[in-house]
Design a protein around this motif. Structure first.
Motif, short mmCIF file in Angstrom:
data_model
loop_
_atom_site.label_atom_id
_atom_site.label_comp_id
_atom_site.label_asym_id
_atom_site.label_seq_id
_atom_site.Cartn_x
_atom_site.Cartn_y
_atom_site.Cartn_z
N HIS A 88 -0.41 19.55 -6.02
CA HIS A 88 -1.69 19.68 -6.74
C HIS A 88 -1.52 19.42 -8.23
CE1 HIS A 88 -4.23 21.56 -3.46
NE2 HIS A 88 -3.03 21.51 -2.91
N ARG A 89 -0.61 18.52 -8.56
CA ARG A 89 -0.45 18.09 -9.95
C ARG A 89 -1.25 16.82 -10.19
NH1 ARG A 89 4.48 16.36 -10.82
NH2 ARG A 89 5.49 16.74 -8.79
N THR A 90 -1.42 16.46 -11.45
CA THR A 90 -2.17 15.26 -11.82
C THR A 90 -1.35 14.01 -11.55
OG1 THR A 90 -3.40 16.45 -13.52
CG2 THR A 90 -3.29 14.06 -13.74
N VAL A 91 -1.96 13.02 -10.94
CA VAL A 91 -1.32 11.72 -10.74
C VAL A 91 -1.40 10.95 -12.05
CG1 VAL A 91 -1.43 9.53 -9.50
CG2 VAL A 91 -1.87 11.67 -8.29
N ARG A 92 -0.26 10.50 -12.54
CA ARG A 92 -0.19 9.81 -13.83
C ARG A 92 0.08 8.32 -13.57
NH1 ARG A 92 1.99 12.25 -18.29
NH2 ARG A 92 3.81 10.86 -18.18
N VAL A 93 -0.83 7.46 -14.00
CA VAL A 93 -0.68 6.04 -13.74
C VAL A 93 -1.04 5.22 -14.97
CG1 VAL A 93 -1.16 6.25 -11.27
CG2 VAL A 93 -3.03 5.80 -12.86
N ARG A 100 -10.28 17.00 -0.81
CA ARG A 100 -10.16 17.80 -2.03
C ARG A 100 -9.98 16.88 -3.22
NH1 ARG A 100 -4.86 18.04 -3.96
NH2 ARG A 100 -3.17 17.75 -2.44
N GLU A 101 -10.16 17.41 -4.39
CA GLU A 101 -10.01 16.62 -5.61
C GLU A 101 -8.54 16.34 -5.88
OE1 GLU A 101 -11.03 16.86 -10.41
OE2 GLU A 101 -11.68 18.44 -9.05
N VAL A 102 -8.26 15.11 -6.31
CA VAL A 102 -6.92 14.74 -6.76
C VAL A 102 -7.06 14.22 -8.19
CG1 VAL A 102 -4.92 13.24 -6.39
CG2 VAL A 102 -6.18 14.15 -4.42
N PRO A 103 -6.65 15.01 -9.18
CA PRO A 103 -6.83 14.58 -10.57
C PRO A 103 -5.94 13.40 -10.93
CG PRO A 103 -5.57 16.62 -10.47
CD PRO A 103 -6.04 16.34 -9.08
N LEU A 104 -6.46 12.53 -11.78
CA LEU A 104 -5.73 11.34 -12.21
C LEU A 104 -5.81 11.25 -13.73
CD1 LEU A 104 -5.67 7.77 -10.83
CD2 LEU A 104 -6.54 8.10 -13.14
N ALA A 105 -4.71 10.85 -14.35
CA ALA A 105 -4.68 10.62 -15.79
C ALA A 105 -4.04 9.26 -16.06
CB ALA A 105 -3.88 11.71 -16.50
N GLU A 106 -4.71 8.46 -16.88
CA GLU A 106 -4.13 7.17 -17.26
C GLU A 106 -3.16 7.37 -18.41
OE1 GLU A 106 -5.41 2.54 -18.02
OE2 GLU A 106 -6.95 4.10 -18.08
N ILE A 107 -1.97 6.83 -18.28
CA ILE A 107 -0.94 6.99 -19.30
C ILE A 107 -0.57 5.63 -19.88
CG2 ILE A 107 -0.02 9.08 -18.24
CD1 ILE A 107 2.23 7.40 -17.03
N SER A 108 0.16 5.63 -20.96
CA SER A 108 0.56 4.39 -21.62
C SER A 108 1.66 3.69 -20.84
CB SER A 108 1.05 4.68 -23.03
OG SER A 108 2.29 5.38 -22.98
N ARG A 109 1.85 2.43 -21.15
CA ARG A 109 2.94 1.67 -20.52
C ARG A 109 4.28 2.32 -20.85
NH1 ARG A 109 4.13 -4.15 -19.03
NH2 ARG A 109 6.40 -4.22 -19.04
N ALA A 167 0.83 -1.21 0.00
CA ALA A 167 0.00 0.00 0.00
C ALA A 167 0.87 1.25 0.00
CB ALA A 167 -0.92 -0.01 1.21
N SER A 168 2.01 1.17 0.65
CA SER A 168 2.90 2.33 0.75
C SER A 168 3.52 2.73 -0.58
CB SER A 168 3.99 2.07 1.79
OG SER A 168 4.66 0.86 1.53
N ASN A 169 3.36 1.91 -1.62
CA ASN A 169 3.83 2.33 -2.94
C ASN A 169 3.10 3.57 -3.42
OD1 ASN A 169 5.50 0.13 -2.93
ND2 ASN A 169 4.52 -0.95 -4.63
N ALA A 170 1.94 3.87 -2.83
CA ALA A 170 1.20 5.08 -3.18
C ALA A 170 2.01 6.34 -2.87
CB ALA A 170 -0.13 5.12 -2.45
N LEU A 171 3.02 6.21 -2.03
CA LEU A 171 3.86 7.37 -1.73
C LEU A 171 4.63 7.85 -2.95
CD1 LEU A 171 5.21 6.26 1.77
CD2 LEU A 171 3.62 8.14 1.29
N TRP A 172 4.71 7.02 -3.99
CA TRP A 172 5.32 7.48 -5.24
C TRP A 172 4.59 8.70 -5.79
CZ3 TRP A 172 5.96 2.20 -8.29
CH2 TRP A 172 6.96 1.44 -7.66
N TRP A 173 3.31 8.83 -5.43
CA TRP A 173 2.51 9.95 -5.94
C TRP A 173 2.52 11.15 -5.01
CZ3 TRP A 173 -2.00 5.99 -5.86
CH2 TRP A 173 -1.80 5.00 -6.84
N ALA A 174 3.17 11.04 -3.88
CA ALA A 174 3.02 12.05 -2.83
C ALA A 174 3.42 13.45 -3.30
CB ALA A 174 3.83 11.65 -1.60
#
Length: 277
Positions: free
Chosen positions: A146-151, A207-216, A133-140
């Motif tokens: 307040h940038r978009t999380v890219r996954v 608050r809102e946390v924007p997410l964008a799906e990116i390519s491999r 679960a702590s791998n989510a810290l990659w997005w911290a």
């Protein structure tokens, strides 16, 4: 005497707290920088570096049980130093990819460490956790700024595990009988996708946390910068692979070993929300 290596990490620190709370006896916590470590009162702080096996010898004095994370240094030398110091039992954190993705380079390396331990003459218990679960810290950093999380693979879910659950299983293995010679695959209680993880963080932050799906390919470029090409490929193979049903077959292991239900992802978020603010 129990020595916890990686004692300032997510799993090691939780393990030290559990061992201390249950009165497990003399405890040592290994860190590369003793001046910056903060362990429970009564835990002996010892300094050592996996890159310098000789530095571990003083830390191993008097130790009978060892908590070790695979592939933290020269594993053959570390295990040999432990055996020579009189260590009787090693609890090793490996990876569930040994059984789910055995073709991947990191899985091959983890299996090699497992085999070294089994052939060392010391008693052993092997823990094979899935994605932390702590791998989510990659997005911290992105979330704090307040940038978009890219996954990649935003809607593929893995049964991520709370590091404290790994610690709980390790504590049982180190302090109770019946766990030597056992291998435990460890997961969280349910699948959780990257999108759901980000949504849970957004709820905790209110608050809102924007997410964008990116390519491999995009994800590989970002990950390889700090993991290296092979490790980035391995992470993407696991996070994008269709192995959820296989992983979920062992989702009761944490509760079966510890007697307590595995923690859900939102609990980890509630405990670590400050990292994203």
């Amino acid at each position: 005497m129990i020595l916890v290596t990686g004692a300032t990490g997510n799993t090691g620190s939780a393990l030290l707290r559990e061992l201390h709370a249950c009165g497990a006896g003399p405890l040592k916590g290994l860190t590369r920088d003793a001046g910056r470590a903060s362990f429970p009162e009564g835990v002996e702080t010892v300094e050592g570096d996996f890159a310098d096996t000789a530095s571990l010898k003083p830390a191993l004095e008097g130790v009978r049980s060892l908590f070790l994370v695979s592939r933290m240094g020269s594993d053959a030398d570390i295990l040999d130093a432990a055996r020579q110091a009189g260590v009787e039992h090693v609890v090793l954190v490996s990876s569930i990819t040994v059984q789910t993705h055995p073709h991947l380079g990191p899985a091959v390396e983890n299996l090699a460490v497992e085999r070294l331990l089994k052939g060392s003459g010391m008693a052993w218990t092997i823990l094979r956790p899935t994605q932390f679960a702590s791998n989510a810290l990659w997005w911290a950093a992105s979330i704090r700024e307040h940038r978009t999380v890219r996954v990649p693979y935003a809607d593929i879910g893995l049964p991520t595990i709370h590091p404290a659950d790994i610690a709980s299983v390790a504590r049982v293995a180190l302090t109770e009988s019946g766990h030597q010679g056992r291998t435990y695959a460890l997961t969280g209680p349910a699948r959780v996708t990257a999108r759901q993880q980000v949504e849970a963080i957004a709820v905790a932050l209110e608050r809102e946390v924007p997410l964008a799906e990116i390519s491999r390919a995009e994800a590989h470029r970002d990950m390889a910068a700090f993991l290296g090409d092979e490790a980035a490929d391995a992470v993407l193979d696991v996070t994008g692979g269709d192995v959820n049903d296989e992983l979920l077959k062992v989702r009761d292991t944490v509760s079966r070993v510890t007697g307590s239900p595995a923690r859900r992802f939102h609990q980890w978020v509630s405990e670590n929300a400050a990292a994203f603010r």
